[in-house]
Write an enzyme that holds these catalytic residues in place. Structure first.
Site, short mmCIF file in Angstrom:
data_model
loop_
_atom_site.label_atom_id
_atom_site.label_comp_id
_atom_site.label_asym_id
_atom_site.label_seq_id
_atom_site.Cartn_x
_atom_site.Cartn_y
_atom_site.Cartn_z
N GLN A 184 51.65 48.06 80.30
CA GLN A 184 52.16 48.95 81.33
C GLN A 184 51.60 48.66 82.72
OE1 GLN A 184 54.54 51.27 81.00
NE2 GLN A 184 54.79 50.91 78.80
N CYS A 330 59.21 52.90 71.08
CA CYS A 330 59.14 52.45 69.69
C CYS A 330 59.15 53.61 68.71
CB CYS A 330 57.89 51.59 69.48
SG CYS A 330 57.88 50.08 70.47
#
Length: 399
Positions: A184, A330
């Site tokens: 990230q 996910c």
């Protein structure tokens, strides 16, 4: 109605510069980098050039960069490869430590290793989602069989930034491997491996406006890691499989752009994020924001409202043209509480289900103002429907 994309932590659109850089590999430069003929040599040159460019950005050696299919493979390889290499060289250490808020790719790999006899410790976090460096170091000093510690750079759900520089320096003094999932971070946080003392680091191109299916694992020189993917001599014998030439070329261009624009873009996006939060909270004073108030990614907001379920809210937002998520991409479709919020001591039954809003380079102030209006309206509508139904059911939609 124009749709507003606020799910950049899940994936980002390809930048035009990246598309253009990848275009030749669709037809003209199609050779296998392992082939000895001219087309193969040209493909190899492009792969090596991409590696050199990425290494220059990260300030490491090109030979320390290994191309993968993305963050999940890199995370899995870092943990499994380190443990297998330790066993093969006769290292008696059989313990790894991972923070309780890691990405599922790290946590699930740790669980798999535990089933094979590896001792796994889960490092607690405070109410903001941050680990305590002194506590981690004390635990490592007690557990002499610790081989590796895994702590992500910044959390993908709540945006909390971890003190990875301080922890990495302390772990290096103890001779313990340090793995950082930095998926990230690009475009928002510094990625200088001369300043970040880690042994392994993972990136994924599609998180910073690069292509899906391309990622990397940095392995510091001298660190032993066993292959995860067998069947070829690619990546200097450590990762089998024909290289994704277009993907790694696109990743190099995307990373250069993200790093070059980082100071200005991080500041711009943080201002938009703060504006979005202020507008929502003004209309909905009971809005709760999860994550560290200061040490957080500039593009991340993780919000909740008592009595508002994530799945119901996300459906309402989608109909209203706002694309967001409840947490990790996910985990999409799973009606389970966020392991990140649970580790932070947040009970969704009381706080409500989370809404993750993650901004990116395409968002504008006008979009943010309109998004705030639509989000407020959606929350109010969900609450009204719930009140009309008598408030039945748990906030996350389970019965």
């Amino acid at each position: 109605m124009e749709r507003i994309y606020l799910d950049h932590a899940a994936t980002t659109p390809l930048r035009p510069e990246v598309v253009e850089a990848m275009r030749p590999f669709a037809q003209e430069v199609f050779g296998n980098p392992s082939s000895l003929h001219a087309r193969g040599r040209e493909a190899r040159r492009r792969v090596d050039e991409a590696r050199d460019r990425i290494a220059a950005i990260l300030r490491c050696r090109p030979g320390e960069i290994y191309f993968t299919s993305g963050g999940s493979e890199s995370d899995t390889w870092a943990l499994m490869g380190s443990v297998v290499a330790a066993r093969e060289r006769g290292d008696p250490r059989r313990r790894i430590m991972v923070s309780a808020v890691e990405h599922r790719a790290v946590l699930d790999t740790a669980e798999a290793l535990a089933r094979s006899g590896v001792n796994v410790d889960y490092l607690p976090v405070d109410r903001f989602g941050r680990i305590a460096v002194d506590e981690v170091v004390e635990r490592v000093e007690r557990q002499k069989d610790t081989l590796l510690v895994a702590v992500m750079y910044a959390n993908n759900e709540v945006g909390t930034i971890q003190p990875v520089r301080e922890l990495g320096a302390r772990l290096r003094e103890l001779g313990v491997l340090f793995f950082v999932d930095a998926v990230q971070a690009p475009g928002y946080l510094p990625l200088d491996l001369q300043e970040l003392p880690c042994d392994l680091l993972a990136l994924s191109a599609h998180k910073f406006n690069g292509p899906k299916g391309a990622g990397l694992l940095y392995v510091r020189r001298g660190v032993e890691i066993a292959p995860l993917v067998h069947g070829g001599a690619q990546e200097r014998g450590r990762r089998g499989g024909t290289e994704n030439v277009a993907g790694v070329v696109g990743m190099a261009v995307a990373l250069e752009l993200a790093e070059g624009e980082r100071p200005a873009e991080a500041k711009r996006v943080a201002a938009l994020r703060d504006r979005l939060f202020a507008l929502i909270r003004k209309a909905l004073p009971d809005t709760r924001c999860h994550g560290h108030p200061a040490e957080r990614l500039p593009n991340n907001l993780n919000l909740s409202w008592p009595g508002v379920a994530s799945d119901t809210l996300l459906l309402a937002l989608d109909l209203a043209g706002v694309e967001a998520s409840s947490g990790a991409a996910c985990s999409a479709g799973a009606l389970t509480e966020s392991h990140v919020l649970t580790a932070m001591g947040v009970r969704e039954a009381e706080a409500g289900g989370p809404l993750r809003l993650s901004l990116g380079r395409g968002n504008t102030e006008a979009e943010i103002d309109e998004a705030a209006r639509r989000i407020v309206a959606a929350v109010e509508a969900v609450r009204e429907r719930r009140q009309s139904a008598g408030g039945a059911g748990e906030p996350d939609g389970r019965r």
